[in-house]
Design a protein around this motif. Structure first.
Motif, PDB file in Angstrom:
ATOM      1  N   LYS A 139      24.268 -11.696 -34.309  1.00  0.00           N
ATOM      2  CA  LYS A 139      25.057 -10.940 -35.551  1.00  0.00           C
ATOM      3  C   LYS A 139      26.767 -10.650 -34.665  1.00  0.00           C
ATOM      4  N   ASN A 141      27.593 -12.466 -32.236  1.00  0.00           N
ATOM      5  CA  ASN A 141      28.324 -14.438 -32.336  1.00  0.00           C
ATOM      6  C   ASN A 141      29.062 -14.112 -33.616  1.00  0.00           C
ATOM      7  N   ASN A 142      27.938 -14.036 -34.999  1.00  0.00           N
ATOM      8  CA  ASN A 142      28.760 -14.919 -35.684  1.00  0.00           C
ATOM      9  C   ASN A 142      30.116 -14.193 -36.361  1.00  0.00           C
ATOM     10  N   GLU A 145      32.812 -16.297 -34.073  1.00  0.00           N
ATOM     11  CA  GLU A 145      33.405 -17.412 -34.886  1.00  0.00           C
ATOM     12  C   GLU A 145      34.173 -16.926 -35.224  1.00  0.00           C
TER      13      GLU A 145
END
Length: 154
Positions: A139, A141-142, A145
């Motif tokens: 989560k 990481n998303n 990004e």
């Protein structure tokens, strides 16, 4: 606040074994018992069991066959195989097909079995924590990004 008790499912076609298990461990754990694999499956469908202990030799299906049959639907419980027979093929199948944590001979030693259940629960807890941390990491990481893409586009 008191810790919730470990939920243990014990499957054995011998009613005396089920009664003895429940009598020995009911104060320590939430015990669910089943006389057959199909009964055990019904319990798994309604209770979030953490530890499954099953006898190997049962009329409907063996303990290994039962454990193998539930892996996809119930991957999280830690599995312990209990048997009164030394059957090397059953042991090999238990490890390879049933993904067991422990193989215990009957009659069980109460202190030893208690220790194995507690160790199995530690493993269960660690796996759950790992699963939760992995989800959280994905989560984050998303989100990271997304923030980087926004910066690059602006």
């Amino acid at each position: 606040m008191e810790e919730p008790k470990i939920k243990v499912l014990y499957i054995d076609d011998e009613v005396n074994n089920l009664s003895a298990f429940k009598a020995n461990f009911r104060k320590l754990y939430d015990i669910y018992t089943a006389e057959s694999a199909s009964e055990g499956r019904k319990i798994l469908e309604s209770v979030d069991v953490e530890i499954i202990i099953t006898d190997q030799r049962m009329p409907e299906m063996t303990g290994v066959e039962f454990l193998e049959s539930i892996i996809k639907e119930f991957p999280n419980p830690i599995r312990i195989l209990l048997t009164g027979y030394t059957d090397m093929q059953a042991l090999i199948d238990a490890v390879n097909k049933g993904q067991i944590y422990r193989y215990i001979n009957k009659p069980w030693n109460e202190e030893e079995l208690k220790m194995f259940i507690n160790q199995a629960h530690e493993l269960y807890t660690l796996r759950k924590e790992n699963e939760d941390l992995t989800k959280e990491l994905l989560k984050v990481n998303n989100q990271l990004e997304f923030m980087i893409r926004q910066k690059l586009l602006s």
